[in-house]
Design a protein around this motif. Structure first.
Motif, PDB file in Angstrom:
ATOM      1  N   PHE A  15       0.833  -1.202   0.000  1.00 15.94           N
ATOM      2  CA  PHE A  15       0.000   0.000   0.000  1.00 15.94           C
ATOM      3  C   PHE A  15       0.868   1.253   0.000  1.00 15.94           C
ATOM      4  CE2 PHE A  15      -3.905  -2.287   1.801  1.00 15.94           C
ATOM      5  CZ  PHE A  15      -4.620  -2.142   0.626  1.00 15.94           C
ATOM      6  N   GLU A  16       1.928   1.237   0.772  1.00 17.10           N
ATOM      7  CA  GLU A  16       2.853   2.370   0.799  1.00 17.10           C
ATOM      8  C   GLU A  16       3.592   2.486  -0.522  1.00 17.10           C
ATOM      9  OE1 GLU A  16       4.324   5.656   2.602  1.00 17.10           O
ATOM     10  OE2 GLU A  16       3.393   4.182   3.929  1.00 17.10           O
ATOM     11  N   GLY A  17       3.784   1.349  -1.176  1.00 15.92           N
ATOM     12  CA  GLY A  17       4.674   1.224  -2.330  1.00 15.92           C
ATOM     13  C   GLY A  17       5.926   0.530  -1.822  1.00 15.92           C
ATOM     14  N   ASN A  18       6.246  -0.634  -2.360  1.00 14.90           N
ATOM     15  CA  ASN A  18       7.333  -1.442  -1.795  1.00 14.90           C
ATOM     16  C   ASN A  18       8.660  -0.703  -1.745  1.00 14.90           C
ATOM     17  OD1 ASN A  18       5.938  -3.900  -1.169  1.00 14.90           O
ATOM     18  ND2 ASN A  18       5.873  -4.380  -3.351  1.00 14.90           N
ATOM     19  N   THR A  19       8.964   0.056  -2.787  1.00 13.90           N
ATOM     20  CA  THR A  19      10.232   0.800  -2.799  1.00 13.90           C
ATOM     21  C   THR A  19      10.246   1.839  -1.696  1.00 13.90           C
ATOM     22  OG1 THR A  19      10.503   0.468  -5.187  1.00 13.90           O
ATOM     23  CG2 THR A  19      11.754   2.254  -4.177  1.00 13.90           C
ATOM     24  N   ARG A  20       9.171   2.599  -1.590  1.00  9.01           N
ATOM     25  CA  ARG A  20       9.079   3.635  -0.559  1.00  9.01           C
ATOM     26  C   ARG A  20       9.112   3.025   0.834  1.00  9.01           C
ATOM     27  NH1 ARG A  20      10.296   8.252   1.802  1.00  9.01           N
ATOM     28  NH2 ARG A  20       8.606   9.056   3.114  1.00  9.01           N
ATOM     29  N   PHE A  21       8.400   1.923   1.035  1.00  6.76           N
ATOM     30  CA  PHE A  21       8.366   1.305   2.359  1.00  6.76           C
ATOM     31  C   PHE A  21       9.753   0.834   2.776  1.00  6.76           C
ATOM     32  CE2 PHE A  21       7.557  -1.858   5.611  1.00  6.76           C
ATOM     33  CZ  PHE A  21       6.538  -1.279   6.350  1.00  6.76           C
ATOM     34  N   ALA A  22      10.502   0.276   1.831  1.00  9.28           N
ATOM     35  CA  ALA A  22      11.860  -0.174   2.138  1.00  9.28           C
ATOM     36  C   ALA A  22      12.751   1.003   2.537  1.00  9.28           C
ATOM     37  CB  ALA A  22      12.451  -0.906   0.945  1.00  9.28           C
ATOM     38  N   GLU A  23      12.503   2.153   1.927  1.00  7.85           N
ATOM     39  CA  GLU A  23      13.313   3.333   2.225  1.00  7.85           C
ATOM     40  C   GLU A  23      13.065   3.860   3.635  1.00  7.85           C
ATOM     41  OE1 GLU A  23      13.511   5.138  -2.350  1.00  7.85           O
ATOM     42  OE2 GLU A  23      12.169   6.021  -0.852  1.00  7.85           O
ATOM     43  N   ILE A  24      11.823   3.762   4.104  1.00 10.70           N
ATOM     44  CA  ILE A  24      11.484   4.356   5.399  1.00 10.70           C
ATOM     45  C   ILE A  24      11.457   3.333   6.537  1.00 10.70           C
ATOM     46  CG2 ILE A  24      10.132   6.164   4.283  1.00 10.70           C
ATOM     47  CD1 ILE A  24       7.597   4.676   5.098  1.00 10.70           C
ATOM     48  N   ALA A  25      11.586   2.048   6.207  1.00  9.14           N
ATOM     49  CA  ALA A  25      11.402   1.000   7.218  1.00  9.14           C
ATOM     50  C   ALA A  25      12.346   1.163   8.396  1.00  9.14           C
ATOM     51  CB  ALA A  25      11.581  -0.373   6.576  1.00  9.14           C
ATOM     52  N   GLU A  26      13.591   1.514   8.144  1.00 13.43           N
ATOM     53  CA  GLU A  26      14.566   1.627   9.232  1.00 13.43           C
ATOM     54  C   GLU A  26      14.202   2.742  10.201  1.00 13.43           C
ATOM     55  OE1 GLU A  26      19.387   2.229   9.883  1.00 13.43           O
ATOM     56  OE2 GLU A  26      18.595   1.633   7.918  1.00 13.43           O
TER      57      GLU A  26
ATOM     58  N   GLU B 279      11.117   3.653  10.792  1.00 15.11           N
ATOM     59  CA  GLU B 279       9.770   3.457  11.320  1.00 15.11           C
ATOM     60  C   GLU B 279       9.591   2.098  11.984  1.00 15.11           C
ATOM     61  OE1 GLU B 279       6.925   6.528   8.976  1.00 15.11           O
ATOM     62  OE2 GLU B 279       6.647   4.391   8.552  1.00 15.11           O
ATOM     63  N   PHE B 280      10.662   1.580  12.537  1.00 15.82           N
ATOM     64  CA  PHE B 280      10.535   0.267  13.177  1.00 15.82           C
ATOM     65  C   PHE B 280       9.735   0.338  14.472  1.00 15.82           C
ATOM     66  CE2 PHE B 280      14.533   2.063  14.673  1.00 15.82           C
ATOM     67  CZ  PHE B 280      14.504   1.823  16.036  1.00 15.82           C
ATOM     68  N   THR B 281       9.445   1.550  14.962  1.00 14.56           N
ATOM     69  CA  THR B 281       8.594   1.699  16.144  1.00 14.56           C
ATOM     70  C   THR B 281       7.180   2.132  15.758  1.00 14.56           C
ATOM     71  OG1 THR B 281       9.332   3.991  16.464  1.00 14.56           O
ATOM     72  CG2 THR B 281      10.541   2.258  17.643  1.00 14.56           C
ATOM     73  N   ALA B 282       6.807   1.948  14.484  1.00 12.08           N
ATOM     74  CA  ALA B 282       5.467   2.325  14.013  1.00 12.08           C
ATOM     75  C   ALA B 282       4.582   1.089  13.944  1.00 12.08           C
ATOM     76  CB  ALA B 282       5.541   2.993  12.648  1.00 12.08           C
ATOM     77  N   PHE B 283       3.332   1.271  14.336  1.00 12.79           N
ATOM     78  CA  PHE B 283       2.309   0.231  14.220  1.00 12.79           C
ATOM     79  C   PHE B 283       1.345   0.687  13.140  1.00 12.79           C
ATOM     80  CE2 PHE B 283      -1.744  -1.762  15.530  1.00 12.79           C
ATOM     81  CZ  PHE B 283      -1.330  -3.084  15.589  1.00 12.79           C
ATOM     82  N   TYR B 284       1.106  -0.164  12.133  1.00  8.73           N
ATOM     83  CA  TYR B 284       0.352   0.247  10.954  1.00  8.73           C
ATOM     84  C   TYR B 284      -1.071  -0.288  10.974  1.00  8.73           C
ATOM     85  CZ  TYR B 284       4.938   1.430   9.016  1.00  8.73           C
ATOM     86  OH  TYR B 284       6.177   1.973   8.817  1.00  8.73           O
ATOM     87  N   LEU B 285      -1.968   0.541  10.469  1.00  6.79           N
ATOM     88  CA  LEU B 285      -3.346   0.126  10.212  1.00  6.79           C
ATOM     89  C   LEU B 285      -3.743   0.564   8.807  1.00  6.79           C
ATOM     90  CD1 LEU B 285      -5.295   1.062  13.496  1.00  6.79           C
ATOM     91  CD2 LEU B 285      -4.359  -1.169  12.853  1.00  6.79           C
ATOM     92  N   THR B 286      -4.511  -0.294   8.135  1.00  2.70           N
ATOM     93  CA  THR B 286      -5.112   0.042   6.850  1.00  2.70           C
ATOM     94  C   THR B 286      -6.589   0.377   7.080  1.00  2.70           C
ATOM     95  OG1 THR B 286      -5.741  -2.255   6.462  1.00  2.70           O
ATOM     96  CG2 THR B 286      -3.551  -1.560   5.687  1.00  2.70           C
ATOM     97  N   ASP B 287      -7.293   0.745   6.026  1.00  2.00           N
ATOM     98  CA  ASP B 287      -8.732   1.001   6.156  1.00  2.00           C
ATOM     99  C   ASP B 287      -9.430  -0.203   6.783  1.00  2.00           C
ATOM    100  OD1 ASP B 287      -8.302   3.419   4.897  1.00  2.00           O
ATOM    101  OD2 ASP B 287      -9.708   3.052   3.244  1.00  2.00           O
ATOM    102  N   PHE B 288      -9.119  -1.387   6.270  1.00  4.64           N
ATOM    103  CA  PHE B 288      -9.758  -2.600   6.783  1.00  4.64           C
ATOM    104  C   PHE B 288      -9.490  -2.773   8.274  1.00  4.64           C
ATOM    105  CE2 PHE B 288      -9.543  -7.035   8.047  1.00  4.64           C
ATOM    106  CZ  PHE B 288     -10.769  -7.524   7.630  1.00  4.64           C
ATOM    107  N   LEU B 289      -8.241  -2.611   8.689  1.00  2.00           N
ATOM    108  CA  LEU B 289      -7.900  -2.850  10.087  1.00  2.00           C
ATOM    109  C   LEU B 289      -8.462  -1.776  11.012  1.00  2.00           C
ATOM    110  CD1 LEU B 289      -4.272  -4.217   9.725  1.00  2.00           C
ATOM    111  CD2 LEU B 289      -6.318  -5.484  10.422  1.00  2.00           C
TER     112      LEU B 289
END
Length: 217
Positions: free
Chosen positions: A119-130, A132-142
């Motif tokens: 949803f973030e975009g795999n390339t973008r998510f890989a860039e920010i993952a380090e 945001e390791f203390t982030a908890f994610y929710l989508t519309d469904f969740l």
């Protein structure tokens, strides 16, 4: 558009399937139930009338060991009725088992470690993952199913005192919004408050999910 019924919770493998052989020109999207609304929206928006959708139970979100066997059964069930089957699951906690299963069956799957990434975009998510390791994610469904998929499986409805043990190392809740829905945003803020986390809303739209489905159009 034909939408087959979701598979029941207790599906087990009954036949062995290879790559799809049905020369029907139709594409079956075999997806996590948590993505059903988004996929149906994309099919309607883009008029992908050659696509059908069937979903496995969304609760496999917290039971990833069930995903690969259920996918195997579903592919076997539908391989003669569709020219192509596309598995709309990322790895989703299967530890590579789903990818191995798809390779054995000769079907493709969406790229990424989980839906938060695509949803973030795999390339973008890989860039920010380090960062945001203390982030908890929710989508519309969740956000909609917060109690059923977060609170109850963790036992927080019965033992709210466990909240800080589970979430003490998190700093913020990131709501990855697929839609502009003020009510969902308010509910997501409430989810963050219930977990004692800072709140961030990030509009992602459909991200790489749309890109992946468009490649099958």
């Amino acid at each position: 558009m034909k939408t087959p019924s979701p598979l029941p919770d207790d599906t087990t493998l009954t036949t062995t399937g290879l790559a799809p052989t049905g020369d029907t020109g139709r594409v079956l999207l075999l997806a996590c139930g948590a993505l059903a609304r988004e996929i149906l929206d994309l099919i309607k928006l883009n008029q992908w009338s050659h696509m059908d959708l069937t979903c496995l139970p969304a609760i496999y979100h917290v039971q990833p060991e069930k995903i690969a066997p259920a996918v195997r059964e579903a592919v076997a069930k539908h391989r003669n009725t569709h020219s192509q089957i596309f598995v709309v699951y990322a790895d989703c906690g299967t530890g590579g088992q789903l990818e191995q299963t798809c390779q054995e069956l000769g079907v493709e799957m969406i790229a990424g470690p989980h839906c938060y990434s695509f949803f973030e975009g795999n390339t973008r998510f890989a860039e920010i993952a380090e960062d945001e390791f203390t982030a908890f994610y929710l989508t519309d469904f969740l956000v909609r199913q917060f109690d059923a998929f977060v609170i109850k499986p963790m036992g927080l409805d019965r033992h709210p005192e466990l909240r800080d043990m589970y979430f003490g190392n998190y700093e913020k809740l990131v709501y990855q919004a697929q839609t502009d829905d003020p009510e969902l945003t308010e509910k997501a803020k409430d989810c963050a408050d219930r977990l004692g986390l800072a709140f961030e809303r990030r509009y992602t739209g459909y991200g790489d999910l749309e890109v992946a489905l468009r490649s099958k159009s």
